[in-house]
Design an enzyme around this catalytic site. Structure first.
Site, PDB file in Angstrom:
ATOM      1  N   HIS A 121      52.170 -39.162 -16.254  1.00  0.00           N
ATOM      2  CA  HIS A 121      53.497 -38.710 -15.843  1.00  0.00           C
ATOM      3  C   HIS A 121      54.271 -38.291 -17.091  1.00  0.00           C
ATOM      4  O   HIS A 121      54.033 -38.805 -18.180  1.00  0.00           O
ATOM      5  CB  HIS A 121      54.203 -39.874 -15.134  1.00  0.00           C
ATOM      6  CG  HIS A 121      55.496 -39.536 -14.487  1.00  0.00           C
ATOM      7  ND1 HIS A 121      56.668 -39.402 -15.198  1.00  0.00           N
ATOM      8  CD2 HIS A 121      55.823 -39.325 -13.177  1.00  0.00           C
ATOM      9  CE1 HIS A 121      57.659 -39.127 -14.356  1.00  0.00           C
ATOM     10  NE2 HIS A 121      57.174 -39.072 -13.133  1.00  0.00           N
ATOM     11  N   ASP A 198      51.695 -47.785 -17.996  1.00  0.00           N
ATOM     12  CA  ASP A 198      52.674 -47.297 -17.032  1.00  0.00           C
ATOM     13  C   ASP A 198      52.248 -47.829 -15.669  1.00  0.00           C
ATOM     14  O   ASP A 198      51.304 -47.340 -15.066  1.00  0.00           O
ATOM     15  CB  ASP A 198      52.702 -45.764 -17.046  1.00  0.00           C
ATOM     16  CG  ASP A 198      53.618 -45.177 -15.982  1.00  0.00           C
ATOM     17  OD1 ASP A 198      54.189 -45.946 -15.192  1.00  0.00           O
ATOM     18  OD2 ASP A 198      53.747 -43.935 -15.926  1.00  0.00           O
ATOM     19  N   GLN A 201      53.122 -46.883 -10.433  1.00  0.00           N
ATOM     20  CA  GLN A 201      52.417 -46.681  -9.164  1.00  0.00           C
ATOM     21  C   GLN A 201      51.478 -47.831  -8.831  1.00  0.00           C
ATOM     22  O   GLN A 201      50.793 -47.785  -7.808  1.00  0.00           O
ATOM     23  CB  GLN A 201      51.615 -45.370  -9.224  1.00  0.00           C
ATOM     24  CG  GLN A 201      52.451 -44.119  -9.398  1.00  0.00           C
ATOM     25  CD  GLN A 201      53.324 -43.818  -8.194  1.00  0.00           C
ATOM     26  OE1 GLN A 201      53.079 -44.294  -7.082  1.00  0.00           O
ATOM     27  NE2 GLN A 201      54.358 -43.022  -8.400  1.00  0.00           N
ATOM     28  N   LYS A 224      60.406 -47.976  -6.453  1.00  0.00           N
ATOM     29  CA  LYS A 224      59.124 -47.659  -5.819  1.00  0.00           C
ATOM     30  C   LYS A 224      58.511 -48.859  -5.104  1.00  0.00           C
ATOM     31  O   LYS A 224      57.472 -48.731  -4.459  1.00  0.00           O
ATOM     32  CB  LYS A 224      58.137 -47.131  -6.873  1.00  0.00           C
ATOM     33  CG  LYS A 224      58.553 -45.818  -7.531  1.00  0.00           C
ATOM     34  CD  LYS A 224      57.501 -45.345  -8.520  1.00  0.00           C
ATOM     35  CE  LYS A 224      57.997 -44.186  -9.372  1.00  0.00           C
ATOM     36  NZ  LYS A 224      58.241 -42.962  -8.609  1.00  0.00           N
ATOM     37  N   CYS A 364      55.981 -34.110 -11.908  1.00  0.00           N
ATOM     38  CA  CYS A 364      56.208 -34.565 -13.286  1.00  0.00           C
ATOM     39  C   CYS A 364      54.882 -34.799 -14.001  1.00  0.00           C
ATOM     40  O   CYS A 364      54.708 -35.780 -14.727  1.00  0.00           O
ATOM     41  CB  CYS A 364      57.059 -35.831 -13.317  1.00  0.00           C
ATOM     42  SG  CYS A 364      58.750 -35.582 -12.777  1.00  0.00           S
TER      43      CYS A 364
END
Length: 409
Positions: A121, A198, A201, A224, A364
């Site tokens: 991302h 990261d 997700q 999220k 993104c």
């Protein structure tokens, strides 16, 4: 699969869009919020609204208990050793920037390497681009396999003794690829580099255990994972955070302020300047309570079942291309696709006219779009409130879009 009763916890889903019941398939961008989270935030403002840490009055104590109680919930959620390792931020983007600007500036020098992948991302690309430019460092990309997965052999080729930072997303927001973070961390550490993850997700959808992963930093966002917008988390190993300088200064993060010199508070408050995101943290804590009551293993299993069903159904549509791993064991509940000769924005528009919300664009992830040799894609991302009926509606909508544009063209 999870009970359809879960949908009743999400009031936003009980509406019609363009005359059709809403099917929300954009949780990869932002999840919907259950009543439990909405009420927790509302109750804070109704009954406990006050600043934290500073007052001795009852409201201040309640607010502080709620805020710091949320930090303990996050600690337990990702199995960190201490609440000192949990920093509240505005989101995963802020968390990743904090690592680049604080740890990176102090430890990356000219000729050193920063290693990331083509699937990242933008929030896990641009901070490292900026750091590399500032320090004269080398930004390296690990190439992907044809199915959008990572080969550990290619990771070993890319990470060298010059590497100071390896930063990789746990789950791709485009391909759905689930990356072998534990193994990549071992490779990074063997070469003396720190591992940044990261987890935006991953944290909402699966059990994340930072001690098992042994990663040095982990970033994720509240919005999220059924929490509010404007709140996120930076996890960092205590020894590393203690060595780092704050990137934002002001009130609350200080120990002593003189005319020309100041000293900082201990962790975690050293990195939380100003009035913190109190309501956001309380909302995130309520979201964690909600997800843990369902069970992270149950959530992951549900999403795999929904995604597998969607892959099977969508694969029957002629002219539809699905990106990412074909092996369901290697992907999460994200399906990114294109319909032949139809722009993804047009696909998303037709779906929206039928009450179905998907994402369309570059997500993104422009370097990944270039790697895929496309300008944009459409994306359906699933969560706890999605059902096989939602998938059937999606497939029906895609067939409508295909038929409409075949007539147009």
């Amino acid at each position: 699969m999870l009970s359809k009763e879960i949908r009743q916890h999400f009031p936003i889903l009980n509406q019609e869009i363009n005359g059709h019941p809403l099917v929300y398939l954009d949780s990869g961008a932002s999840s919907q919020k259950p009543l439990q989270v909405i009420e927790a935030i509302s109750n804070y403002y109704k009954f406990d609204n006050s600043n934290v840490h500073r007052g001795v009055h009852t409201l201040g104590n309640r607010a502080t208990e709620g805020y710091e109680g949320a930090r303990e919930k996050v600690r337990n959620f990702i199995n960190a050793k201490s609440t000192e390792e949990i920093i509240f931020t505005r989101g995963a983007t802020t968390a990743l920037n904090t690592v680049a600007q604080s740890y990176g500036r102090a430890n990356v020098g000219e000729g050193d390497e920063i290693v990331i992948t083509y699937m990242e991302h933008h929030a896990n690309i641009i901070p490292w681009q900026q750091l590399a430019k500032e320090k004269g460092a080398v930004l390296k990309y690990i190439d992907l396999e044809e199915d959008g997965t990572l080969s550990l052999d290619k990771v070993r080729e890319a990470v060298t003794e010059r590497t100071k930072v390896v930063s990789v997303m746990y789950v791709s927001n485009v391909l759905g690829t689930m990356n072998p973070i534990k193994e990549i961390t071992e490779i990074a550490h063997a070469n003396g580099a720190v591992m940044v993850v990261d987890g935006a997700q991953a944290a909402p959808h699966m059990k994340v255990d930072v001690q098992k992963l042994d990663c040095d930093f982990l970033a994720f966002s509240g919005h999220k994972m059924c929490g509010p917008t404007g709140i996120g988390v930076l996890y960092g190993k205590r020894d590393l955070l203690n060595q780092m300088e704050p990137v934002e200064t002001g009130g609350e993060m200080i120990d002593f302020v003189g005319l020309y010199e100041s000293t900082w508070k201990e962790l975690p408050w050293k990195f939380e300047a100003g009035t913190p995101i109190i309501a956001g943290a309380i909302g995130l804590g309520a979201a964690i309570d909600y997800l843990e009551e369902i069970g992270m293993d149950a959530i992951e299993q549900h999403e795999h079942e929904i995604a597998n069903y969607a892959m099977e159904r969508m694969s029957t549509i002629e002219g539809l291309t699905i990106y990412g791993p074909a092996d369901p064991g290697k992907r999460a509940g994200i399906i990114t696709f294109n319909l032949e000769e139809v722009h993804p924005h047009d696909v998303a528009t037709v779906l929206d006219m039928n009450g179905i919300a998907v994402r369309a664009g570059h997500h993104c992830a422009q370097p990944l779009m270039k790697w895929l040799d496309v300008s944009a894609t459409a994306r359906a991302s699933f969560y706890i409130y999605n059902t096989v009926d939602d998938v059937d509606r999606l497939v029906e909508g895609l067939r409508v879009a295909k038929e409409y544009f075949s007539d147009v063209y």
